[in-house]
Design a protein around this motif. Structure first.
Motif, PDB file in Angstrom:
ATOM      1  N   GLY A  53      46.729   6.090  25.897  1.00  0.00           N
ATOM      2  CA  GLY A  53      45.902   6.744  24.884  1.00  0.00           C
ATOM      3  C   GLY A  53      44.824   5.839  24.316  1.00  0.00           C
ATOM      4  N   TYR A  54      44.653   5.912  23.005  1.00  0.00           N
ATOM      5  CA  TYR A  54      43.592   5.195  22.301  1.00  0.00           C
ATOM      6  C   TYR A  54      43.690   3.684  22.493  1.00  0.00           C
ATOM      7  N   PHE A 138      41.487  13.085  24.626  1.00  0.00           N
ATOM      8  CA  PHE A 138      42.515  12.790  23.629  1.00  0.00           C
ATOM      9  C   PHE A 138      42.941  14.036  22.860  1.00  0.00           C
TER      10      PHE A 138
END
Length: 193
Positions: A53-54, A138
């Motif tokens: 993810g991030y 996302f």
């Protein structure tokens, strides 16, 4: 005598049936356990091109001794009436360099739709070194009929990317998620499948 033999065979058949039922239940449970195990394994190793993810912007030194070609692909899941393309087909980046690209998406369905882009990276091992700071993947994206927008991806490649990797392909597949049930967790964009 035959009744005794029949009883022994019947008892063996019952034992065999119990083992087969336990084996079937064990295989069924194993099948369910494999999905989360596979996801954890892919996230940890970068296997199968699954990305994490991030990530924060890279502040590491940029490795100018080599360049990596990053190619971009965009596909729609079957029968999704959208236009979905990368605005740039490929870029050349240095490991550690922050790079921004964008994808164009337009809803041609005739009604409001919510979609989710699922990323994949080739070669799969490269996913472990891809860091995305910003990505339309996302979160779910809701578009009104006819709405179009450029959707950014801000990423960098970790400078520990293996030296034998020179080309990476980042592919996004767009799925219709309008009819899926979403969880109410504090994590935005997470979907219950």
């Amino acid at each position: 005598m035959t009744k005794l033999v029949d009883n022994k065979i019947s008892a063996k058949n019952k034992v065999t049936l119990k083992y087969l039922i336990l084996l079937t239940l064990g295989m069924f449970g194993f099948g369910f356990a494999m999905v989360p195990f596979y996801n954890v394994l892919c996230e940890a190793t970068g296997l199968n091109g699954k990305t994490s993810g991030y990530s924060a912007l890279s502040t590491a030194p940029i490795d100018v001794s080599r360049t990596i070609t990053v190619q971009f692909l965009a596909t729609n899941n079957s029968e999704l009436p959208w236009t979905f393309i990368p605005l740039i087909k490929q870029v050349t980046v240095y490991p550690g360099e922050n790079k921004e690209v964008a994808f164009y998406a337009k809803n041609n369905s005739g009604h409001t739709m919510t979609v989710q882009a699922i990323p994949s990276v080739t070669p799969g091992i490269a996913a472990k070194y891809l860091r995305k700071t910003e990505c339309f993947c996302f979160e779910r994206q809701t578009f009104n009929n006819g709405e179009a927008r450029d959707m950014p991806v801000l990423f960098h490649l970790d400078s520990s990317l293996p030296k034998d990797i020179h080309i990476i392909t980042i592919s996004y597949t767009l799925f219709d998620t309008s009819k899926l049930k979403y969880n109410n967790s504090k994590t935005p964009g997470k979907i219950n499948f």
